[in-house]
Design a protein around this motif. Structure first.
Motif, PDB file in Angstrom:
ATOM      1  N   ALA A 111       4.539  12.582   3.552  1.00 55.08           N
ATOM      2  CA  ALA A 111       4.913  13.961   3.869  1.00 55.08           C
ATOM      3  C   ALA A 111       6.220  14.030   4.661  1.00 55.08           C
ATOM      4  N   ALA A 112       6.503  12.970   5.407  1.00 57.76           N
ATOM      5  CA  ALA A 112       7.741  12.928   6.189  1.00 57.76           C
ATOM      6  C   ALA A 112       8.946  12.530   5.340  1.00 57.76           C
ATOM      7  N   GLN A 113       8.685  11.834   4.220  1.00 57.66           N
ATOM      8  CA  GLN A 113       9.770  11.261   3.423  1.00 57.66           C
ATOM      9  C   GLN A 113      10.027  11.982   2.098  1.00 57.66           C
ATOM     10  N   TYR A 114       9.049  12.722   1.607  1.00 59.73           N
ATOM     11  CA  TYR A 114       9.143  13.320   0.276  1.00 59.73           C
ATOM     12  C   TYR A 114       8.866  14.824   0.324  1.00 59.73           C
ATOM     13  N   PRO A 115       9.252  15.561  -0.734  1.00 63.43           N
ATOM     14  CA  PRO A 115       9.025  17.010  -0.764  1.00 63.43           C
ATOM     15  C   PRO A 115       7.566  17.369  -1.037  1.00 63.43           C
ATOM     16  N   GLU A 137       2.715   6.728  -7.026  1.00 64.21           N
ATOM     17  CA  GLU A 137       1.798   7.753  -7.537  1.00 64.21           C
ATOM     18  C   GLU A 137       2.293   9.151  -7.172  1.00 64.21           C
ATOM     19  N   LEU A 138       2.834   9.293  -5.961  1.00 61.80           N
ATOM     20  CA  LEU A 138       3.363  10.581  -5.531  1.00 61.80           C
ATOM     21  C   LEU A 138       4.572  10.973  -6.377  1.00 61.80           C
ATOM     22  N   THR A 139       5.443  10.027  -6.655  1.00 60.66           N
ATOM     23  CA  THR A 139       6.643  10.297  -7.457  1.00 60.66           C
ATOM     24  C   THR A 139       6.271  10.819  -8.844  1.00 60.66           C
ATOM     25  N   LYS A 140       5.214  10.262  -9.416  1.00 60.02           N
ATOM     26  CA  LYS A 140       4.753  10.741 -10.733  1.00 60.02           C
ATOM     27  C   LYS A 140       4.378  12.216 -10.667  1.00 60.02           C
ATOM     28  N   LEU A 141       3.703  12.604  -9.586  1.00 57.49           N
ATOM     29  CA  LEU A 141       3.310  14.005  -9.438  1.00 57.49           C
ATOM     30  C   LEU A 141       4.532  14.902  -9.198  1.00 57.49           C
ATOM     31  N   ILE A 142       5.450  14.428  -8.364  1.00 61.47           N
ATOM     32  CA  ILE A 142       6.655  15.215  -8.068  1.00 61.47           C
ATOM     33  C   ILE A 142       7.460  15.462  -9.340  1.00 61.47           C
ATOM     34  N   TRP A 148       0.850  -1.203   0.000  1.00 59.74           N
ATOM     35  CA  TRP A 148       0.000   0.000   0.000  1.00 59.74           C
ATOM     36  C   TRP A 148       0.881   1.246   0.000  1.00 59.74           C
ATOM     37  N   ILE A 149       1.916   1.229   0.815  1.00 56.74           N
ATOM     38  CA  ILE A 149       2.839   2.365   0.877  1.00 56.74           C
ATOM     39  C   ILE A 149       3.562   2.532  -0.449  1.00 56.74           C
ATOM     40  N   ASN A 150       4.071   1.419  -1.004  1.00 61.19           N
ATOM     41  CA  ASN A 150       4.823   1.481  -2.256  1.00 61.19           C
ATOM     42  C   ASN A 150       3.984   2.055  -3.395  1.00 61.19           C
ATOM     43  N   HIS A 151       2.708   1.642  -3.442  1.00 66.05           N
ATOM     44  CA  HIS A 151       1.830   2.115  -4.513  1.00 66.05           C
ATOM     45  C   HIS A 151       1.589   3.619  -4.384  1.00 66.05           C
ATOM     46  N   LEU A 204       5.676  10.103  12.821  1.00 60.01           N
ATOM     47  CA  LEU A 204       4.801  11.276  12.692  1.00 60.01           C
ATOM     48  C   LEU A 204       5.501  12.580  13.093  1.00 60.01           C
ATOM     49  N   HIS A 205       6.419  12.499  14.048  1.00 54.43           N
ATOM     50  CA  HIS A 205       7.109  13.713  14.488  1.00 54.43           C
ATOM     51  C   HIS A 205       7.983  14.299  13.384  1.00 54.43           C
ATOM     52  N   GLN A 206       8.235  13.513  12.323  1.00 57.74           N
ATOM     53  CA  GLN A 206       9.047  13.988  11.203  1.00 57.74           C
ATOM     54  C   GLN A 206       8.237  14.835  10.218  1.00 57.74           C
ATOM     55  N   VAL A 207       6.925  14.870  10.404  1.00 58.14           N
ATOM     56  CA  VAL A 207       6.068  15.662   9.523  1.00 58.14           C
ATOM     57  C   VAL A 207       6.172  17.128   9.920  1.00 58.14           C
ATOM     58  N   ASN A 208       6.724  17.966   9.038  1.00 59.47           N
ATOM     59  CA  ASN A 208       6.883  19.386   9.363  1.00 59.47           C
ATOM     60  C   ASN A 208       6.318  20.304   8.295  1.00 59.47           C
ATOM     61  N   VAL A 209       5.486  19.752   7.385  1.00 57.04           N
ATOM     62  CA  VAL A 209       4.849  20.586   6.364  1.00 57.04           C
ATOM     63  C   VAL A 209       3.496  21.075   6.889  1.00 57.04           C
ATOM     64  N   PRO A 210       2.985  22.190   6.378  1.00 57.10           N
ATOM     65  CA  PRO A 210       1.670  22.680   6.822  1.00 57.10           C
ATOM     66  C   PRO A 210       0.617  21.583   6.722  1.00 57.10           C
ATOM     67  N   THR A 211      -0.120  21.373   7.800  1.00 57.66           N
ATOM     68  CA  THR A 211      -1.047  20.241   7.882  1.00 57.66           C
ATOM     69  C   THR A 211      -2.429  20.665   8.380  1.00 57.66           C
TER      70      THR A 211
END
Length: 232
Positions: free
Chosen positions: A88-92, A61-66, A54-57, A162-169
């Motif tokens: 959000a914690a692992q990607y831009p 999809e996120l990589t395609k958008l990035i 589920w995570i890999n899929h 979760l503590h690694q999430v630092n983008v507006p949420t």
């Protein structure tokens, strides 16, 4: 270009977030992606699926958008909210929207209220018209125990990150949710490290928050949050 990934929940399908996806399509020119996670969308297909799939899929999809967009937003519903948090914690990712995100699972108090309503409809001979009963029945009869275990493993894997999430949420939660309790939203709000974050509780909404009567207010708040300027 702006890209927006919307991720559905455990045992669900894109229909869970499609009302929001359609709302965004009608009001923006964003590239909208609403994938179906492995084992979902077709009854009986969850057997043998590992949570990492589920995570890999979602990552793919996120990589395609990035790769094609200057700005990327991620929206996650229920289990999809946990996956969205991981991304959000692992990607831009530029902004994160969490809808009924399942850091905790099952709200006993609201579940008891739902069961009372189901019993009332049973006594009236209207059980097959009760949407909650049909949804609970489907989850119980069509979900292998091993798949439920994988869901719980996914949550256990992501919560320490979760503590690694630092983008507006933006975190939205229905107060009448019998699946995910309000304490889940509160936990997420206090655990993620984002400086710019908002918690919105919807008094009359149940778990499928994108289909509830307060959805127009929710969608407007989501769009406003996604379009507002970032504070430093």
């Amino acid at each position: 270009m702006i890209g927006c990934l919307l991720i559905h929940g455990f045992t669900g399908a894109p229909y869970e977030v499609e009302p929001l996806a359609e709302f965004l399509k009608e009001r923006t020119d964003w590239k909208i992606s609403v994938p179906t996670l492995p084992g979902h969308g077709v009854p009986g297909s969850l057997k043998g699926v590992h949570y990492q799939e589920w995570i890999n899929h979602a990552e793919a999809e996120l990589t395609k958008l990035i790769d094609t967009c200057d700005t990327v937003y991620v929206v996650g519903f229920s289990m999809g909210g946990m996956i969205a948090s991981y991304l959000a914690a692992q990607y831009p990712v530029d902004r994160l929207i969490l809808l009924s995100a399942a850091a905790y699972y099952v709200n006993p108090k609201q579940l008891a209220v739902d069961i009372k309503e189901i019993i009332k409809d049973y006594l009236r001979g209207k059980l097959q018209e009760n949407e909650l009963f049909l949804r609970y029945k489907r989850k119980i009869t069509e979900t292998p125990f091993a798949a439920t275990l994988q869901f719980r493993r996914l949550v256990s894997f992501i919560k320490p990150l979760l503590h690694q999430v630092n983008v507006p949420t933006f975190i939205a939660q229905g107060e009448c949710d019998g699946i995910v309790p309000p304490k889940s939203a509160e936990y997420l709000f206090h655990t993620i490290s984002a400086k710019q974050k908002k918690l919105a509780l919807f008094k009359h909404s149940k778990h499928l928050i994108c289909h509830c009567e307060e959805r127009d207010t929710l969608f407007s708040q989501v769009l406003e949050f996604l379009m507002e300027k970032r504070t430093i």
